[in-house]
Design a protein around this motif. Structure first.
Motif, PDB file in Angstrom:
ATOM      1  N   LEU A 223      30.146  -7.566  18.442  1.00 45.97           N
ATOM      2  CA  LEU A 223      31.311  -8.206  17.827  1.00 45.97           C
ATOM      3  C   LEU A 223      30.886  -9.286  16.837  1.00 45.97           C
ATOM      4  O   LEU A 223      31.455  -9.412  15.754  1.00 45.97           O
ATOM      5  CB  LEU A 223      32.216  -8.803  18.901  1.00 45.97           C
ATOM      6  CG  LEU A 223      33.087  -7.803  19.680  1.00 45.97           C
ATOM      7  CD1 LEU A 223      33.813  -8.505  20.814  1.00 45.97           C
ATOM      8  CD2 LEU A 223      34.077  -7.108  18.753  1.00 45.97           C
ATOM      9  N   LYS A 224      29.879 -10.068  17.208  1.00 42.93           N
ATOM     10  CA  LYS A 224      29.422 -11.132  16.307  1.00 42.93           C
ATOM     11  C   LYS A 224      28.710 -10.556  15.093  1.00 42.93           C
ATOM     12  O   LYS A 224      28.789 -11.109  13.992  1.00 42.93           O
ATOM     13  CB  LYS A 224      28.528 -12.113  17.067  1.00 42.93           C
ATOM     14  CG  LYS A 224      29.329 -12.954  18.065  1.00 42.93           C
ATOM     15  CD  LYS A 224      28.441 -13.829  18.919  1.00 42.93           C
ATOM     16  CE  LYS A 224      29.277 -14.600  19.933  1.00 42.93           C
ATOM     17  NZ  LYS A 224      28.444 -15.396  20.861  1.00 42.93           N
ATOM     18  N   VAL A 227      31.539  -9.620  12.899  1.00 43.89           N
ATOM     19  CA  VAL A 227      32.049 -10.837  12.246  1.00 43.89           C
ATOM     20  C   VAL A 227      31.146 -11.201  11.072  1.00 43.89           C
ATOM     21  O   VAL A 227      31.621 -11.505   9.968  1.00 43.89           O
ATOM     22  CB  VAL A 227      32.129 -12.015  13.240  1.00 43.89           C
ATOM     23  CG1 VAL A 227      32.422 -13.319  12.507  1.00 43.89           C
ATOM     24  CG2 VAL A 227      33.204 -11.760  14.287  1.00 43.89           C
ATOM     25  N   ASP A 264      31.597 -18.949  21.895  1.00 44.73           N
ATOM     26  CA  ASP A 264      31.924 -17.581  21.489  1.00 44.73           C
ATOM     27  C   ASP A 264      33.165 -17.500  20.617  1.00 44.73           C
ATOM     28  O   ASP A 264      33.411 -16.481  19.971  1.00 44.73           O
ATOM     29  CB  ASP A 264      32.104 -16.700  22.735  1.00 44.73           C
ATOM     30  CG  ASP A 264      30.786 -16.437  23.451  1.00 44.73           C
ATOM     31  OD1 ASP A 264      29.745 -16.447  22.778  1.00 44.73           O
ATOM     32  OD2 ASP A 264      30.806 -16.243  24.676  1.00 44.73           O
ATOM     33  N   ALA A 265      33.961 -18.573  20.604  1.00 44.08           N
ATOM     34  CA  ALA A 265      35.180 -18.558  19.786  1.00 44.08           C
ATOM     35  C   ALA A 265      34.886 -18.904  18.329  1.00 44.08           C
ATOM     36  O   ALA A 265      35.642 -18.500  17.428  1.00 44.08           O
ATOM     37  CB  ALA A 265      36.201 -19.544  20.351  1.00 44.08           C
ATOM     38  N   PHE A 268      34.874 -16.222  15.523  1.00 44.13           N
ATOM     39  CA  PHE A 268      36.174 -15.623  15.242  1.00 44.13           C
ATOM     40  C   PHE A 268      37.086 -16.590  14.486  1.00 44.13           C
ATOM     41  O   PHE A 268      37.937 -16.169  13.700  1.00 44.13           O
ATOM     42  CB  PHE A 268      36.797 -15.143  16.551  1.00 44.13           C
ATOM     43  CG  PHE A 268      35.918 -14.152  17.266  1.00 44.13           C
ATOM     44  CD1 PHE A 268      35.777 -12.854  16.794  1.00 44.13           C
ATOM     45  CD2 PHE A 268      35.164 -14.542  18.366  1.00 44.13           C
ATOM     46  CE1 PHE A 268      34.939 -11.948  17.418  1.00 44.13           C
ATOM     47  CE2 PHE A 268      34.313 -13.640  18.992  1.00 44.13           C
ATOM     48  CZ  PHE A 268      34.192 -12.346  18.520  1.00 44.13           C
ATOM     49  N   ILE A 271      35.784 -16.075  10.925  1.00 42.55           N
ATOM     50  CA  ILE A 271      36.260 -14.859  10.260  1.00 42.55           C
ATOM     51  C   ILE A 271      37.712 -15.015   9.808  1.00 42.55           C
ATOM     52  O   ILE A 271      38.098 -14.543   8.731  1.00 42.55           O
ATOM     53  CB  ILE A 271      36.089 -13.619  11.185  1.00 42.55           C
ATOM     54  CG1 ILE A 271      36.227 -12.322  10.372  1.00 42.55           C
ATOM     55  CG2 ILE A 271      37.088 -13.598  12.312  1.00 42.55           C
ATOM     56  CD1 ILE A 271      35.936 -11.075  11.174  1.00 42.55           C
TER      57      ILE A 271
END
Length: 291
Positions: A223-224, A227, A264-265, A268, A271
């Motif tokens: 996921l990263k 991103v 981890d936020a 996001f 992005i």
């Protein structure tokens, strides 16, 4: 204060280099096929887990590295042949769902085969940290950064100075035109999946001595990496590298200065900000190249 800042910076650049390798994998496959491969994170996990397995079996490190990169590359090719090729030309959403399904299969097989435990590799050149202006830098971080830099240079040479690389670029710009001049675009797709999987596995091997690995680390790493590639500009190789480093540094700074609970936020949040102000990413996307 400076030592603290440098510590967060070193940490961010190290993990950001891994995100950059993941982002380059996304870029390779997207350029060749317009497929966004959400199984890319599983190749990172595969590289780390297989390296641990082969190292524990007593194989020499060069053999460990070779096998832990080659096997995920083969898995990438098999995934393309079995899951992507039969539905070539399907809707983008369908292709994305197929890659998510492939990631679940890979993760499940590794969980059954190697278990749910957390594993680590010994550092390539010792654990004695280097002291730089009061901050510490692990020798393994230099391996991550150095190998990533070499990969970026090699990819630049491959795409700009070799016939095979130029064939892959031609396919990314216009698949039909590439086929008309005799380029085997199916082979290009094969190559792109193999290279993307190998790049992901390499990142997994490099980062495992620092962060350790387990069967489920690929979810967040993938996921990263996604991103990073969107932040840099979907389809842009330089953007993938810059995006990966930016995501890693922002994550480390956020964890250090705000709270590790938000680590981890941070990618996001980044992005959302980038897409709000620059919808095609920092370096534009594939569409900006077609004028």
């Amino acid at each position: 204060m400076l030592a603290e800042f440098l510590q967060f910076l070193f940490s961010g650049i190290t993990v950001g280099a891994t995100y950059a390798l993941a982002a380059l994998g996304f870029t390779l496959i997207y350029n060749a096929s317009n497929v966004i491969n959400f199984a890319q994170g599983e190749f990172i996990m595969l590289g780390g887990m297989l390296a641990v397995l082969f190292a524990q079996a007593g194989l020499p490190m060069p053999v460990v590295l070779l096998l832990a990169i080659a096997i995920p590359a083969v898995v990438g090719v098999v995934m393309e042949k079995v899951a992507i090729e039969p539905i070539k030309g399907a809707e983008t959403v369908s292709l994305i769902i197929v890659t998510i399904g492939a990631s679940l299969v890979i993760r499940g097989l590794i969980q059954v085969w190697l278990g749910k435990g957390t594993h680590s590799l010994p550092a390539f050149s010792g654990d004695e940290p280097l002291q730089i202006l009061g901050a510490t830098l692990l020798p393994q971080s230099l391996w991550v950064l150095g190998v990533t830099a070499v990969v970026v240079v090699c990819l630049w040479y491959f795409f700009n100075r070799t016939l095979t690389g130029k064939a892959m670029l031609a396919t990314s710009f216009n698949r039909t035109a590439a086929e008309l001049v005799g380029i085997n675009t199916n082979w290009v797709l094969f190559m792109s999946f193999a290279m993307a999987a190998g790049l992901g596995a390499l990142g997994g091997i490099l980062i495992t001595p620092i962060t350790m690995t387990s069967y489920d680390v690929g979810i967040m790493l993938g996921l990263k990496g996604f991103v990073a590639v969107v932040v840099g500009g979907l389809g842009n190789g330089l953007g993938a590298v810059v995006g990966g480093l930016l995501v890693g540094v922002l994550e480390a700074m956020g964890a250090g200065y705000i709270s590790s609970a938000y680590k981890d936020a941070m990618p996001f949040v980044l992005i959302l900000l980038v897409l709000f102000f620059m919808p095609r990413g920092l370096f534009g996307g594939k569409s900006t190249d077609r004028v």
